[in-house]
Design a protein around this motif. Structure first.
Motif, PDB file in Angstrom:
ATOM      1  N   GLY A  54       0.823  -1.195   0.000  1.00 27.89           N
ATOM      2  CA  GLY A  54       0.000   0.000   0.000  1.00 27.89           C
ATOM      3  C   GLY A  54       0.853   1.240   0.000  1.00 27.89           C
ATOM      4  N   SER A  55       0.561   2.183   0.896  1.00 26.03           N
ATOM      5  CA  SER A  55       1.343   3.414   0.999  1.00 26.03           C
ATOM      6  C   SER A  55       2.416   3.316   2.060  1.00 26.03           C
ATOM      7  CB  SER A  55       0.411   4.593   1.320  1.00 26.03           C
ATOM      8  OG  SER A  55      -0.215   4.373   2.558  1.00 26.03           O
ATOM      9  N   GLU A  56       2.606   2.115   2.617  1.00 24.80           N
ATOM     10  CA  GLU A  56       3.630   1.923   3.646  1.00 24.80           C
ATOM     11  C   GLU A  56       4.928   1.476   2.977  1.00 24.80           C
ATOM     12  OE1 GLU A  56       4.436  -0.660   7.717  1.00 24.80           O
ATOM     13  OE2 GLU A  56       2.581  -0.899   6.577  1.00 24.80           O
ATOM     14  N   MET A  57       5.981   2.284   3.141  1.00 22.68           N
ATOM     15  CA  MET A  57       7.247   1.984   2.489  1.00 22.68           C
ATOM     16  C   MET A  57       8.194   1.320   3.471  1.00 22.68           C
ATOM     17  SD  MET A  57       9.899   4.622   0.688  1.00 22.68           S
ATOM     18  CE  MET A  57      11.532   4.078   0.192  1.00 22.68           C
ATOM     19  N   GLN A  58       8.843   0.242   3.043  1.00 20.29           N
ATOM     20  CA  GLN A  58       9.816  -0.434   3.869  1.00 20.29           C
ATOM     21  C   GLN A  58      11.125  -0.529   3.097  1.00 20.29           C
ATOM     22  OE1 GLN A  58       8.263  -4.186   5.110  1.00 20.29           O
ATOM     23  NE2 GLN A  58       6.314  -3.341   5.803  1.00 20.29           N
ATOM     24  N   THR A  59      12.225  -0.324   3.759  1.00 18.71           N
ATOM     25  CA  THR A  59      13.531  -0.421   3.118  1.00 18.71           C
ATOM     26  C   THR A  59      14.029  -1.849   3.196  1.00 18.71           C
ATOM     27  OG1 THR A  59      14.723   0.041   5.150  1.00 18.71           O
ATOM     28  CG2 THR A  59      14.029   1.936   3.860  1.00 18.71           C
ATOM     29  N   THR A  60      15.198  -2.089   2.629  1.00 19.04           N
ATOM     30  CA  THR A  60      15.763  -3.437   2.652  1.00 19.04           C
ATOM     31  C   THR A  60      16.321  -3.788   4.022  1.00 19.04           C
ATOM     32  OG1 THR A  60      17.857  -2.531   1.859  1.00 19.04           O
ATOM     33  CG2 THR A  60      16.331  -3.409   0.210  1.00 19.04           C
ATOM     34  N   ASP A  61      16.298  -2.858   4.937  1.00 21.53           N
ATOM     35  CA  ASP A  61      16.798  -3.105   6.285  1.00 21.53           C
ATOM     36  C   ASP A  61      15.757  -2.701   7.310  1.00 21.53           C
ATOM     37  OD1 ASP A  61      19.572  -3.860   5.581  1.00 21.53           O
ATOM     38  OD2 ASP A  61      19.662  -1.799   4.861  1.00 21.53           O
ATOM     39  N   ASP A  62      15.760  -3.385   8.435  1.00 21.23           N
ATOM     40  CA  ASP A  62      14.955  -2.969   9.585  1.00 21.23           C
ATOM     41  C   ASP A  62      15.881  -2.262  10.564  1.00 21.23           C
ATOM     42  OD1 ASP A  62      12.678  -4.043   8.586  1.00 21.23           O
ATOM     43  OD2 ASP A  62      12.836  -5.937   9.696  1.00 21.23           O
ATOM     44  N   PHE A  63      15.490  -1.047  10.978  1.00 22.98           N
ATOM     45  CA  PHE A  63      16.325  -0.260  11.869  1.00 22.98           C
ATOM     46  C   PHE A  63      15.640  -0.135  13.223  1.00 22.98           C
ATOM     47  CE2 PHE A  63      17.291   1.059   7.573  1.00 22.98           C
ATOM     48  CZ  PHE A  63      18.674   1.163   7.559  1.00 22.98           C
ATOM     49  N   SER A  64      16.438   0.078  14.241  1.00 20.49           N
ATOM     50  CA  SER A  64      15.901   0.312  15.579  1.00 20.49           C
ATOM     51  C   SER A  64      16.786   1.318  16.300  1.00 20.49           C
ATOM     52  CB  SER A  64      15.842  -0.995  16.375  1.00 20.49           C
ATOM     53  OG  SER A  64      15.381  -0.740  17.691  1.00 20.49           O
ATOM     54  N   PHE A  65      16.152   2.318  16.900  1.00 18.91           N
ATOM     55  CA  PHE A  65      16.872   3.297  17.724  1.00 18.91           C
ATOM     56  C   PHE A  65      15.912   3.737  18.813  1.00 18.91           C
ATOM     57  CE2 PHE A  65      18.631   7.330  19.096  1.00 18.91           C
ATOM     58  CZ  PHE A  65      20.000   7.161  18.989  1.00 18.91           C
ATOM     59  N   ASN A  66      15.972   3.081  19.955  1.00 19.97           N
ATOM     60  CA  ASN A  66      15.071   3.394  21.055  1.00 19.97           C
ATOM     61  C   ASN A  66      15.700   4.472  21.934  1.00 19.97           C
ATOM     62  OD1 ASN A  66      13.620   3.206  23.696  1.00 19.97           O
ATOM     63  ND2 ASN A  66      12.522   1.607  22.585  1.00 19.97           N
ATOM     64  N   LEU A  67      14.985   5.563  22.099  1.00 22.24           N
ATOM     65  CA  LEU A  67      15.521   6.727  22.814  1.00 22.24           C
ATOM     66  C   LEU A  67      15.717   6.471  24.301  1.00 22.24           C
ATOM     67  CD1 LEU A  67      13.377   9.516  21.107  1.00 22.24           C
ATOM     68  CD2 LEU A  67      15.648   8.716  20.476  1.00 22.24           C
ATOM     69  N   LEU A  68      15.039   5.460  24.843  1.00 18.42           N
ATOM     70  CA  LEU A  68      15.241   5.140  26.257  1.00 18.42           C
ATOM     71  C   LEU A  68      16.610   4.518  26.494  1.00 18.42           C
ATOM     72  CD1 LEU A  68      11.748   3.665  27.218  1.00 18.42           C
ATOM     73  CD2 LEU A  68      12.688   5.876  27.916  1.00 18.42           C
ATOM     74  N   ASP A  69      17.109   3.776  25.493  1.00 17.72           N
ATOM     75  CA  ASP A  69      18.367   3.046  25.651  1.00 17.72           C
ATOM     76  C   ASP A  69      19.554   3.696  24.952  1.00 17.72           C
ATOM     77  OD1 ASP A  69      17.028   1.059  27.045  1.00 17.72           O
ATOM     78  OD2 ASP A  69      16.584  -0.078  25.223  1.00 17.72           O
ATOM     79  N   ASN A  70      19.309   4.341  23.810  1.00 20.36           N
ATOM     80  CA  ASN A  70      20.398   4.853  22.977  1.00 20.36           C
ATOM     81  C   ASN A  70      20.721   6.313  23.287  1.00 20.36           C
ATOM     82  OD1 ASN A  70      21.079   2.778  20.586  1.00 20.36           O
ATOM     83  ND2 ASN A  70      18.915   2.610  21.137  1.00 20.36           N
ATOM     84  N   PRO A  71      21.987   6.688  23.300  1.00 24.07           N
ATOM     85  CA  PRO A  71      22.363   8.078  23.612  1.00 24.07           C
ATOM     86  C   PRO A  71      21.963   9.049  22.508  1.00 24.07           C
ATOM     87  CG  PRO A  71      24.293   6.805  22.973  1.00 24.07           C
ATOM     88  CD  PRO A  71      23.174   5.826  23.072  1.00 24.07           C
ATOM     89  N   TRP A  72      21.344  10.146  22.909  1.00 22.29           N
ATOM     90  CA  TRP A  72      20.960  11.209  21.970  1.00 22.29           C
ATOM     91  C   TRP A  72      20.886  12.581  22.646  1.00 22.29           C
ATOM     92  CZ3 TRP A  72      15.870  13.616  22.124  1.00 22.29           C
ATOM     93  CH2 TRP A  72      15.037  13.103  23.125  1.00 22.29           C
ATOM     94  N   ASP A 105      10.859   3.997  20.004  1.00 22.59           N
ATOM     95  CA  ASP A 105      11.707   3.535  18.901  1.00 22.59           C
ATOM     96  C   ASP A 105      11.470   4.412  17.668  1.00 22.59           C
ATOM     97  OD1 ASP A 105      13.110   2.214  16.910  1.00 22.59           O
ATOM     98  OD2 ASP A 105      12.654   0.235  17.724  1.00 22.59           O
ATOM     99  N   LEU A 106      12.512   5.106  17.237  1.00 23.52           N
ATOM    100  CA  LEU A 106      12.388   6.013  16.090  1.00 23.52           C
ATOM    101  C   LEU A 106      11.920   5.307  14.833  1.00 23.52           C
ATOM    102  CD1 LEU A 106      15.458   8.463  15.976  1.00 23.52           C
ATOM    103  CD2 LEU A 106      13.053   9.044  16.249  1.00 23.52           C
ATOM    104  N   PHE A 107      12.300   4.045  14.669  1.00 22.56           N
ATOM    105  CA  PHE A 107      12.057   3.348  13.406  1.00 22.56           C
ATOM    106  C   PHE A 107      11.118   2.156  13.553  1.00 22.56           C
ATOM    107  CE2 PHE A 107      16.574   4.909  13.254  1.00 22.56           C
ATOM    108  CZ  PHE A 107      16.297   6.053  12.523  1.00 22.56           C
ATOM    109  N   SER A 108      10.324   2.144  14.599  1.00 23.32           N
ATOM    110  CA  SER A 108       9.373   1.061  14.799  1.00 23.32           C
ATOM    111  C   SER A 108       8.406   0.963  13.609  1.00 23.32           C
ATOM    112  CB  SER A 108       8.576   1.297  16.082  1.00 23.32           C
ATOM    113  OG  SER A 108       7.483   0.412  16.174  1.00 23.32           O
ATOM    114  N   LYS A 109       8.088  -0.259  13.194  1.00 18.68           N
ATOM    115  CA  LYS A 109       7.149  -0.439  12.090  1.00 18.68           C
ATOM    116  C   LYS A 109       5.704  -0.229  12.526  1.00 18.68           C
ATOM    117  CE  LYS A 109       9.738  -3.624   9.162  1.00 18.68           C
ATOM    118  NZ  LYS A 109       9.720  -4.946   8.490  1.00 18.68           N
TER     119      LYS A 109
END
Length: 544
Positions: free
Chosen positions: A14-32, A117-121
């Motif tokens: 549909g209108s949901e685009m997915q790349t060839t990779d799944d990414f994850s960056f959770n702000l609770l765990d990852n430094p930002w 998670d910035l990149f959660s599906k």
């Protein structure tokens, strides 16, 4: 920790685009979160790490103005999501505790971990899961300091604009998170015909309270629930209730919007498009990252508030029941000129106008514990033209409850700004008398243009140069020095400053003897006004 990535096949649904990779960056765990400790040392933290030590940090250390304001508003919203103090006494106790309760962090992780998670599906952080792919834009759309699309308010070389079009600019997930938060409180230009995107379709100042550490700077800006309920009685804000933010569609009544919904209002529908890279530098922070965002989905807002929502960090300027924004819209002038409007509430019955200070300031004034804390005002404002931001600035100003409670100090503070404004007009008149000859016979339009050019010569620098004196004077008032002495010294400073500004813009006239008479017309007028308005205390003393 670093952003995580797992391989996956390319899919389009549909209108949901997915790349060839799944990414994850959770702000609770990852430094930002870049911070500066009370000892001046720098650290880079996740939300969980920050909450454990927030009382040890003086400030955030973001590379662009506005990001600190956005992140503080974000943490205030998190407190309301988990559950804000119920009463004023509860709020005072939380502030006096000196640090965040460990339960706060525990509840965030147990109840809302997947929301960060910035990149959660399923639920990407502050983004839409699905979006129309025709709205793919460069990431620079979220960065006011970079030209983008039809944003012509910035100067940019042809090469720079071309590079932006080619998506050379890319940011790491850490910066992308802050840009999303920043976009929620500032006007977003482009997408012709659509509103600016700010929740009230206005471009306000945001006036926050700043403590001696980041725990205080966040907690000072948390409104207790009973305080919010008093606002809700006026149908301007939703009844306090914890829980994650809601995504609204269509026309929305302000009393349906809770504090966390309003603070994190989605001004545009956004979705990040991450790319795997070979440890390239982020265009904003300079930090290396294996993931960069160069493109985003960026489409018009899907919701609009039907009436003004009461943002606790905004003041209110109202004339005949019509809300006016307290904002430097189209003006390249510092925020200190509007300082009295930040802290004083006034009503003019004749003009049917009122200026109201932010609710967050009202609450501090109602607290019996206010003298125990060292509080400053932290102000963010933007200058705009047609909803394009051409200047964003953050300022810190001294503040003391006595500024509001003492009529004598209140008069002095107003005088600082009023006299500076009056002498802007006096200085302009003096320059006109010296720079425009009667024999020039300028017509109306030409004369107005020349006068406008003369004003632009000195106006911005004039206000900025006096700003440091204003802050020093506020500090002295806060330390309870003699207000009359401070006022006299302000007059003398202003007199010397306008003289200097006049000399700087008329020095070419002095070099030519033919212009001396014209020069004297302006100088004598300026001196008359200085002695009549600023140095009359000296004249009175000499007469005695």
């Amino acid at each position: 920790m670093v952003a995580m990535k797992t391989a996956n096949k390319t899919q389009t649904k549909g209108s949901e685009m997915q790349t060839t990779d799944d990414f994850s960056f959770n702000l609770l765990d990852n430094p930002w979160l870049p911070v500066v400790t009370l000892k001046g040392e720098k650290e880079f933290l996740s939300v969980n790490e920050f909450l454990n030590k927030a009382h040890e940090f003086e400030r955030f250390d973001f590379p662009l103005p506005g990001l600190e304001t956005a992140v503080i508003r974000f943490f205030v919203a998190l407190v309301h999501i988990v559950g804000a103090p119920e009463t004023l006494k509860d709020w005072e106790n939380s502030l006096l505790a000196g640090k965040f309760d460990k339960k706060f962090s525990k509840d965030l992780n147990e109840q809302y971990y997947d929301k960060f998670d910035l990149f959660s599906k399923t639920e990407p952080f502050m983004q839409e899961k699905k979006i129309d792919e025709k709205f793919i834009k460069p990431l620079s759309k979220l960065i006011d300091e970079f030209p983008s699309g039809n944003n012509s308010v910035h100067f940019a070389t042809k090469e720079l604009k071309s590079n932006i079009t080619k998506d050379v600019i890319g940011v790491a997930p850490a910066i992308a998170a802050t840009l999303i938060l920043y976009s929620q409180m500032t006007p977003r230009s482009g997408l012709g015909g659509f509103l600016s995107g700010v929740i009230n379709a206005k471009t306000p100042y945001y006036i926050l309270l700043q403590g001696k550490n980041l725990f205080e700077s966040i907690t000072l800006n948390v409104l207790h629930n009973q305080g919010l309920q008093s606002i809700a009685d006026n149908a301007t804000i939703g009844i306090p209730k914890d829980g994650w933010i809601k995504i609204f569609k269509g026309n929305v009544l302000p009393n349906k919007i809770r504090i966390q919904d309003g603070l994190l209002w989605s001004s545009r529908i956004i979705k990040l498009i991450p790319q795997k890279v070979a440890d390239l530098e982020c265009s904003i922070s300079g930090r290396k990252s294996s993931i960069l965002i160069r493109k985003i989905f960026y489409s018009p807002q899907q919701a609009q508030v039907t009436a003004r929502w009461e943002d606790p960090f905004n003041g209110l300027n109202q004339i005949k029941n019509e809300v006016k924004k307290i904002s430097p819209n189209g003006k390249n002038l510092p925020a200190w000129k509007d300082y009295p409007a930040f802290i004083f509430s006034e009503r003019n019955e004749e003009k049917k106008s009122s200026i109201l200070r932010p609710k967050i300031l009202e609450r501090v004034l109602n607290s019996k514990q206010r003298q125990k804390f060292s509080i400053k005002l932290f102000v963010f404002g933007v200058s705009t033209k047609q909803d394009k931001v051409f200047q964003a600035s953050e300022y810190t100003f001294p503040f003391n409850p006595n500024f509001i409670e003492s009529e004598e100090i209140k008069t002095v503070i107003k005088y600082f700004v009023v006299e500076t404004s009056q002498f802007e007009s006096v200085l302009k008149t003096a320059l006109i008398k010296s720079l425009i000859k009667k024999s020039d016979n300028l017509n109306g339009d030409r004369k107005r243009k020349v006068i406008s050019n003369i004003t632009n010569l000195f106006q911005s620098a004039y206000w900025y140069e006096i700003g440091s004196n204003f802050e020093e004077s506020l500090n002295r008032l806060s330390d309870k020095e003699d207000s009359n002495l401070i006022l006299i010294e302000w007059r003398e400073m202003l007199a010397e400053h306008v003289r200097k500004a006049f000399r700087n813009h008329t020095e070419k006239l002095i070099a030519n003897p033919k212009n001396l008479k014209q020069y004297e017309n302006g100088r004598k007028y300026l001196e008359r006004m200085i002695y009549a308005k600023l140095l009359f205390h000296k004249k009175n003393k000499e007469n005695k």
